[in-house]
Design a protein around this motif. Structure first.
Motif, mmCIF file in Angstrom:
data_model
loop_
_atom_site.group_PDB
_atom_site.id
_atom_site.type_symbol
_atom_site.label_atom_id
_atom_site.label_comp_id
_atom_site.label_asym_id
_atom_site.label_seq_id
_atom_site.Cartn_x
_atom_site.Cartn_y
_atom_site.Cartn_z
ATOM 1 N N GLU A 42 0.832 -1.206 0.000
ATOM 2 C CA GLU A 42 0.000 0.000 0.000
ATOM 3 C C GLU A 42 0.870 1.260 0.000
ATOM 4 O O GLU A 42 0.576 2.226 -0.705
ATOM 5 C CB GLU A 42 -0.935 -0.001 1.208
ATOM 6 N N PHE A 43 1.938 1.228 0.787
ATOM 7 C CA PHE A 43 2.867 2.356 0.829
ATOM 8 C C PHE A 43 3.475 2.604 -0.555
ATOM 9 O O PHE A 43 3.528 3.741 -1.025
ATOM 10 C CB PHE A 43 3.981 2.079 1.845
ATOM 11 N N PHE A 44 3.919 1.548 -1.193
ATOM 12 C CA PHE A 44 4.533 1.675 -2.512
ATOM 13 C C PHE A 44 3.547 2.282 -3.517
ATOM 14 O O PHE A 44 3.898 3.198 -4.265
ATOM 15 C CB PHE A 44 5.031 0.307 -3.002
ATOM 16 N N GLN A 45 2.312 1.789 -3.508
ATOM 17 C CA GLN A 45 1.300 2.325 -4.427
ATOM 18 C C GLN A 45 1.017 3.804 -4.134
ATOM 19 O O GLN A 45 0.927 4.618 -5.061
ATOM 20 C CB GLN A 45 0.016 1.507 -4.328
ATOM 21 N N ASP A 46 0.882 4.144 -2.863
ATOM 22 C CA ASP A 46 0.638 5.545 -2.490
ATOM 23 C C ASP A 46 1.810 6.437 -2.902
ATOM 24 O O ASP A 46 1.610 7.544 -3.402
ATOM 25 C CB ASP A 46 0.407 5.676 -0.983
ATOM 26 N N LEU A 66 4.450 10.526 -6.149
ATOM 27 C CA LEU A 66 5.588 10.926 -6.977
ATOM 28 C C LEU A 66 5.142 11.365 -8.371
ATOM 29 O O LEU A 66 5.702 12.304 -8.947
ATOM 30 C CB LEU A 66 6.610 9.802 -7.061
ATOM 31 N N THR A 67 4.127 10.701 -8.903
ATOM 32 C CA THR A 67 3.578 11.106 -10.203
ATOM 33 C C THR A 67 3.007 12.520 -10.116
ATOM 34 O O THR A 67 3.274 13.360 -10.976
ATOM 35 C CB THR A 67 2.501 10.112 -10.670
ATOM 36 N N ASP A 68 2.227 12.777 -9.070
ATOM 37 C CA ASP A 68 1.659 14.116 -8.876
ATOM 38 C C ASP A 68 2.751 15.158 -8.670
ATOM 39 O O ASP A 68 2.685 16.262 -9.214
ATOM 40 C CB ASP A 68 0.706 14.136 -7.673
ATOM 41 N N GLN A 69 3.760 14.798 -7.888
ATOM 42 C CA GLN A 69 4.854 15.736 -7.628
ATOM 43 C C GLN A 69 5.634 16.045 -8.902
ATOM 44 O O GLN A 69 5.981 17.207 -9.158
ATOM 45 C CB GLN A 69 5.779 15.170 -6.545
ATOM 46 N N ALA A 70 5.906 15.029 -9.705
ATOM 47 C CA ALA A 70 6.620 15.255 -10.968
ATOM 48 C C ALA A 70 5.796 16.153 -11.890
ATOM 49 O O ALA A 70 6.340 17.051 -12.538
ATOM 50 C CB ALA A 70 6.920 13.924 -11.646
ATOM 51 N N LYS A 71 4.495 15.933 -11.931
ATOM 52 C CA LYS A 71 3.609 16.763 -12.748
ATOM 53 C C LYS A 71 3.652 18.214 -12.268
ATOM 54 O O LYS A 71 3.813 19.140 -13.080
ATOM 55 C CB LYS A 71 2.179 16.218 -12.677
ATOM 56 N N ASN A 72 3.539 18.416 -10.954
ATOM 57 C CA ASN A 72 3.577 19.775 -10.404
ATOM 58 C C ASN A 72 4.913 20.465 -10.659
ATOM 59 O O ASN A 72 4.950 21.650 -11.010
ATOM 60 C CB ASN A 72 3.280 19.758 -8.905
ATOM 61 N N MET A 73 5.998 19.732 -10.478
ATOM 62 C CA MET A 73 7.322 20.325 -10.715
ATOM 63 C C MET A 73 7.502 20.649 -12.199
ATOM 64 O O MET A 73 8.081 21.678 -12.544
ATOM 65 C CB MET A 73 8.434 19.382 -10.233
ATOM 66 N N GLY A 74 6.997 19.794 -13.082
ATOM 67 C CA GLY A 74 7.072 20.069 -14.518
ATOM 68 C C GLY A 74 6.292 21.314 -14.891
ATOM 69 O O GLY A 74 6.765 22.143 -15.679
ATOM 70 N N GLU A 75 5.097 21.446 -14.325
ATOM 71 C CA GLU A 75 4.283 22.634 -14.591
ATOM 72 C C GLU A 75 4.969 23.885 -14.081
ATOM 73 O O GLU A 75 4.984 24.920 -14.765
ATOM 74 C CB GLU A 75 2.898 22.484 -13.953
ATOM 75 N N THR A 76 5.553 23.795 -12.910
ATOM 76 C CA THR A 76 6.269 24.944 -12.341
ATOM 77 C C THR A 76 7.461 25.322 -13.215
ATOM 78 O O THR A 76 7.700 26.507 -13.472
ATOM 79 C CB THR A 76 6.741 24.619 -10.911
ATOM 80 N N ALA A 77 8.187 24.322 -13.689
ATOM 81 C CA ALA A 77 9.342 24.587 -14.548
ATOM 82 C C ALA A 77 8.911 25.227 -15.867
ATOM 83 O O ALA A 77 9.567 26.151 -16.371
ATOM 84 C CB ALA A 77 10.111 23.293 -14.809
ATOM 85 N N MET A 78 7.802 24.749 -16.430
ATOM 86 C CA MET A 78 7.306 25.329 -17.687
ATOM 87 C C MET A 78 6.880 26.781 -17.492
ATOM 88 O O MET A 78 7.157 27.632 -18.343
ATOM 89 C CB MET A 78 6.140 24.501 -18.231
#
Length: 116
Positions: free
Chosen positions: A84-88, A93-105
């Motif tokens: 469960e921890f791994f899935q969460d 991490l997917t959400d964080q990568a998306k947010n960081m990508g948007e911020t970088a753009m």
């Protein structure tokens, strides 16, 4: 002299105490880091704060995992908790990568956007 074969309850208590001390040290570290970033004149301080927030969330989730594993009833319970921890974490991490990508753009478009 330390007990050679401590009981499961004693081991849980020792692990819980250690996790509590590590959690407190972690909170102090991130408080100092946040304070340093808040006073930073660097243009990327806001992005660094966002990244630190993500790091803090991930570390806190890891401590929470440790708490749950210490209380696991058996190996099957521990493996379920780990899964469960791994899935969460993968979702986070997917959400964080998306947010960081948007911020970088946004930052890149601001740097190369308008020229008068």
């Amino acid at each position: 002299m330390p007990e050679i074969n401590p009981s499961a309850d004693k081991m849980r208590a020792m692990l819980t105490e250690t996790l509590d001390r590590l959690r407190k040290a972690n909170e102090e570290y991130f408080a100092l880091l946040e304070k340093g970033l808040s006073s930073s004149p660097l243009p990327i301080a806001d992005q660094a704060k966002q990244f630190c927030h993500f790091m803090q969330r991930n570390v806190t989730a890891t401590f929470d995992l440790g708490d749950k594993l210490v209380q696991a009833k058996d190996m099957q319970d521990a493996l379920k908790t780990q899964s469960e921890f791994f899935q969460d974490q993968m979702r986070a991490l997917t959400d964080q990568a998306k947010n960081m990508g948007e911020t970088a753009m946004k930052a890149a478009s601001g740097m190369f956007g308008h020229k008068s």
